[in-house]
Design a protein around this motif. Sequence first.
Motif, PDB file in Angstrom:
ATOM      1  N   LEU A  37       1.289  -0.841  -0.052  1.00 18.23           N
ATOM      2  CA  LEU A  37      -0.258  -0.028   0.187  1.00 18.23           C
ATOM      3  C   LEU A  37       1.019   1.551   0.034  1.00 18.23           C
ATOM      4  CD1 LEU A  37      -2.553  -1.149   2.432  1.00 18.23           C
ATOM      5  CD2 LEU A  37      -2.781  -0.605   0.114  1.00 18.23           C
ATOM      6  N   PRO A  38       0.486   2.067  -0.504  1.00 15.35           N
ATOM      7  CA  PRO A  38       0.815   3.797  -0.539  1.00 15.35           C
ATOM      8  C   PRO A  38       1.689   4.025   0.892  1.00 15.35           C
ATOM      9  CG  PRO A  38      -0.576   3.377  -2.332  1.00 15.35           C
ATOM     10  CD  PRO A  38      -0.653   2.905  -1.620  1.00 15.35           C
ATOM     11  N   PHE A  39       2.383   5.115   1.015  1.00 16.60           N
ATOM     12  CA  PHE A  39       2.535   4.941   1.977  1.00 16.60           C
ATOM     13  C   PHE A  39       4.082   6.447   2.288  1.00 16.60           C
ATOM     14  CE2 PHE A  39       6.690   2.419   1.772  1.00 16.60           C
ATOM     15  CZ  PHE A  39       7.487   3.426   2.043  1.00 16.60           C
ATOM     16  N   VAL A  40       3.602   7.355   3.158  1.00 16.96           N
ATOM     17  CA  VAL A  40       4.464   8.557   3.198  1.00 16.96           C
ATOM     18  C   VAL A  40       5.764   8.199   4.038  1.00 16.96           C
ATOM     19  CG1 VAL A  40       4.588  11.135   3.572  1.00 16.96           C
ATOM     20  CG2 VAL A  40       2.755  10.278   3.123  1.00 16.96           C
ATOM     21  N   ASP A  41       6.992   8.448   3.244  1.00 18.50           N
ATOM     22  CA  ASP A  41       8.180   7.886   4.045  1.00 18.50           C
ATOM     23  C   ASP A  41       8.819   9.880   4.650  1.00 18.50           C
ATOM     24  OD1 ASP A  41      11.178   7.660   4.665  1.00 18.50           O
ATOM     25  OD2 ASP A  41      11.655   7.679   1.871  1.00 18.50           O
ATOM     26  N   TYR A  42       8.165  10.133   5.934  1.00 19.42           N
ATOM     27  CA  TYR A  42       9.104  11.019   6.452  1.00 19.42           C
ATOM     28  C   TYR A  42      10.443  11.520   6.376  1.00 19.42           C
ATOM     29  CZ  TYR A  42       4.168  11.682   6.972  1.00 19.42           C
ATOM     30  OH  TYR A  42       2.197  12.318   7.255  1.00 19.42           O
ATOM     31  N   GLY A  43      10.075  12.511   6.414  1.00 19.87           N
ATOM     32  CA  GLY A  43      11.410  13.209   6.457  1.00 19.87           C
ATOM     33  C   GLY A  43      11.979  13.723   7.631  1.00 19.87           C
ATOM     34  N   LYS A  44      13.353  13.866   7.756  1.00 22.95           N
ATOM     35  CA  LYS A  44      14.097  13.846   8.841  1.00 22.95           C
ATOM     36  C   LYS A  44      13.480  14.851  10.085  1.00 22.95           C
ATOM     37  CE  LYS A  44      18.752  12.707   7.768  1.00 22.95           C
ATOM     38  NZ  LYS A  44      20.451  13.050   7.175  1.00 22.95           N
ATOM     39  N   ALA A  45      12.883  16.226   8.980  1.00 27.45           N
ATOM     40  CA  ALA A  45      12.203  17.360  10.378  1.00 27.45           C
ATOM     41  C   ALA A  45      11.099  16.870  10.612  1.00 27.45           C
ATOM     42  CB  ALA A  45      12.077  18.794   9.717  1.00 27.45           C
ATOM     43  N   VAL A  46      10.255  16.215  10.112  1.00 26.01           N
ATOM     44  CA  VAL A  46       8.914  15.413  10.838  1.00 26.01           C
ATOM     45  C   VAL A  46       9.484  14.163  11.957  1.00 26.01           C
ATOM     46  CG1 VAL A  46       6.736  14.145   9.956  1.00 26.01           C
ATOM     47  CG2 VAL A  46       7.739  16.122   8.905  1.00 26.01           C
ATOM     48  N   LEU A  47      10.373  13.872  11.168  1.00 24.50           N
ATOM     49  CA  LEU A  47      10.035  12.617  12.444  1.00 24.50           C
ATOM     50  C   LEU A  47      10.924  12.822  13.891  1.00 24.50           C
ATOM     51  CD1 LEU A  47      12.004   9.848  10.180  1.00 24.50           C
ATOM     52  CD2 LEU A  47       9.560  10.255  10.913  1.00 24.50           C
ATOM     53  N   SER A  48      12.098  14.294  13.561  1.00 21.39           N
ATOM     54  CA  SER A  48      12.418  15.046  14.705  1.00 21.39           C
ATOM     55  C   SER A  48      11.674  15.271  15.410  1.00 21.39           C
ATOM     56  CB  SER A  48      13.979  16.156  14.186  1.00 21.39           C
ATOM     57  OG  SER A  48      14.667  16.243  15.439  1.00 21.39           O
TER      58      SER A  48
END
Length: 138
Positions: A37-48
């Motif tokens: 299924l499609p998903f969003v690979d979140y960037g470092k700014a969001v994960l932090s």
Amino acid sequence: MFESLTRHIDRIEKCGSFGTWQVDRTSKGTLEDPIQLPFVDYGKAVLSFEKDFLRFVREHPEFGLSSYYAILGKNGLAWEYDTMKNADVDALDAQCVLALITGAFRAERFSEGALLSFFKDGCILKWLKRLKALDDAE
């Protein structure tokens, strides 16, 4: 009080991409080769920011953010994208602003990509700036 969250303002302002959709275009869709299924690979700014926000929620139970839905309702807001996006944050207290952020993270659990929209449309940044203003006023 909110420095652990508001320190992310600069990073979010300068962020080129909060995340990208990952769509499986190579699998065949068979039992042996199912499509992911499609998903969003979140960037470092969001994960932090997510990491620091979750820590903040754990360390500050006095805000009662597990009741974010009720907090939003008490402030005349629905847990719904357009309502949250268009909320007049200058009229909201810290608890409600934190409930908006909590609501954005919870929305991601039910609708993949919801959090990405809150970042792209500037909601998270606007809410963090409100928390900074509340800190600065003290």
